[in-house]
Design an enzyme around this catalytic site. Sequence first.
Site, PDB file in Angstrom:
ATOM      1  N   SER A  16      47.448 -70.199  30.875  1.00 30.43           N
ATOM      2  CA  SER A  16      47.184 -69.650  32.207  1.00 30.43           C
ATOM      3  C   SER A  16      45.757 -69.115  32.269  1.00 30.43           C
ATOM      4  O   SER A  16      45.077 -68.985  31.245  1.00 30.43           O
ATOM      5  CB  SER A  16      48.171 -68.523  32.544  1.00 30.43           C
ATOM      6  OG  SER A  16      47.975 -67.420  31.679  1.00 30.43           O
ATOM      7  N   ASP A  37      49.803 -70.422  22.770  1.00 28.29           N
ATOM      8  CA  ASP A  37      50.162 -69.355  23.706  1.00 28.29           C
ATOM      9  C   ASP A  37      51.545 -68.828  23.335  1.00 28.29           C
ATOM     10  O   ASP A  37      52.314 -69.515  22.657  1.00 28.29           O
ATOM     11  CB  ASP A  37      50.168 -69.883  25.149  1.00 28.29           C
ATOM     12  CG  ASP A  37      49.856 -68.808  26.183  1.00 28.29           C
ATOM     13  OD1 ASP A  37      50.671 -67.863  26.307  1.00 28.29           O
ATOM     14  OD2 ASP A  37      48.817 -68.910  26.853  1.00 28.29           O
ATOM     15  N   ASP A  61      51.902 -66.262  18.384  1.00 25.98           N
ATOM     16  CA  ASP A  61      51.377 -64.911  18.525  1.00 25.98           C
ATOM     17  C   ASP A  61      50.213 -64.821  17.539  1.00 25.98           C
ATOM     18  O   ASP A  61      50.425 -64.945  16.322  1.00 25.98           O
ATOM     19  CB  ASP A  61      52.472 -63.895  18.197  1.00 25.98           C
ATOM     20  CG  ASP A  61      52.015 -62.444  18.370  1.00 25.98           C
ATOM     21  OD1 ASP A  61      50.810 -62.157  18.214  1.00 25.98           O
ATOM     22  OD2 ASP A  61      52.875 -61.575  18.629  1.00 25.98           O
ATOM     23  N   ASN A  88      40.800 -67.324  22.979  1.00 24.08           N
ATOM     24  CA  ASN A  88      40.854 -66.685  24.284  1.00 24.08           C
ATOM     25  C   ASN A  88      42.006 -65.678  24.404  1.00 24.08           C
ATOM     26  O   ASN A  88      41.995 -64.847  25.307  1.00 24.08           O
ATOM     27  CB  ASN A  88      40.998 -67.778  25.353  1.00 24.08           C
ATOM     28  CG  ASN A  88      41.364 -67.248  26.713  1.00 24.08           C
ATOM     29  OD1 ASN A  88      40.576 -66.565  27.361  1.00 24.08           O
ATOM     30  ND2 ASN A  88      42.579 -67.551  27.169  1.00 24.08           N
ATOM     31  N   TYR A 154      40.660 -51.664  24.765  1.00 24.91           N
ATOM     32  CA  TYR A 154      40.111 -52.955  25.192  1.00 24.91           C
ATOM     33  C   TYR A 154      38.605 -53.014  24.954  1.00 24.91           C
ATOM     34  O   TYR A 154      38.096 -54.006  24.413  1.00 24.91           O
ATOM     35  CB  TYR A 154      40.429 -53.170  26.670  1.00 24.91           C
ATOM     36  CG  TYR A 154      40.067 -54.535  27.186  1.00 24.91           C
ATOM     37  CD1 TYR A 154      40.854 -55.643  26.886  1.00 24.91           C
ATOM     38  CD2 TYR A 154      38.953 -54.724  27.992  1.00 24.91           C
ATOM     39  CE1 TYR A 154      40.536 -56.901  27.367  1.00 24.91           C
ATOM     40  CE2 TYR A 154      38.628 -55.985  28.481  1.00 24.91           C
ATOM     41  CZ  TYR A 154      39.418 -57.065  28.166  1.00 24.91           C
ATOM     42  OH  TYR A 154      39.095 -58.307  28.641  1.00 24.91           O
ATOM     43  N   LYS A 158      36.873 -55.626  22.338  1.00 21.99           N
ATOM     44  CA  LYS A 158      35.942 -56.653  22.781  1.00 21.99           C
ATOM     45  C   LYS A 158      34.533 -56.448  22.202  1.00 21.99           C
ATOM     46  O   LYS A 158      33.824 -57.416  21.923  1.00 21.99           O
ATOM     47  CB  LYS A 158      35.906 -56.702  24.304  1.00 21.99           C
ATOM     48  CG  LYS A 158      37.211 -57.212  24.919  1.00 21.99           C
ATOM     49  CD  LYS A 158      37.561 -58.621  24.441  1.00 21.99           C
ATOM     50  CE  LYS A 158      38.756 -59.195  25.173  1.00 21.99           C
ATOM     51  NZ  LYS A 158      39.061 -60.585  24.768  1.00 21.99           N
TER      52      LYS A 158
END
Length: 266
Positions: A16, A37, A61, A88, A154, A158
């Site tokens: 997605s 995914d 996972d 991703n 997060y 990142k």
Amino acid sequence: MGALDGKVAIVTGGASGIGKAIVEAFVREGARVIVGDVDAAGIGRLIGELGHNQVDGAEVDVRDEAAVERMVGQAVRRFGRLDIAVNNAGVGGFAPIQAYPLEEWDRVVGISLTGTFLCIKHEAARMMAQGKGGSIINIASLNAIQPAEGFAAYCAAKAGVAMLTKVAALELGRHGIRVNAIGPGLIHTPATAPMTAVPGLEAAFIAETALGRAGEPEDVAGLALYLASDASSLMTGQTLYIDGGASLKKYPELFSFVGAAGSGAG
């Protein structure tokens, strides 16, 4: 003739959003792709759309090292080799730092950073064994360099992806393997939908961009295609920010929209 004719790729989080757009772009340019995914139904739909000759799926996972290793092996068994990998898979979370649950921190960092490390580890090993180089692309974020309220895990994850990209590029360049990252700003995806649904928040994001718009998954896919192709053959160790110029300004003050005790998605 496509830019990726004859190439084999893995795209995690590929069922997605940004990942799906990258899979579609790679297939259009001639690649065969393993979609990794946790969403088995989404993988199935994508295979149905693009065809099993071009796409196969691995339910994985990325925190599970054995599953990641199997995914890489599947690329070789199904399509014969591995040339390109797009890491991703990632998740966000939202909480003020003084109340951030440890289990949520572990989930975000585990998927977004540790999962990226595990993927690089096994993708690189396969590419090294082949002896013909390759291109690894990590999906970082604008939040690798721009802090945001409520995004402690997060942002930290990142930022880690951006530095991990540099270290991997430094180590793997001698094997002809390029490692770069993409740092998207606000992109319309299912993952960002809860955040953009907060009244006034998307407008606040857009006000803090130079170009005055949010992005679409296809914007990121175009950059991923460049990094996967020979057009970027001299580029490695870079994080390229595709954010409409949001990095030139500042992040919206999220607590003013959702409250320090609110919840949301990153």
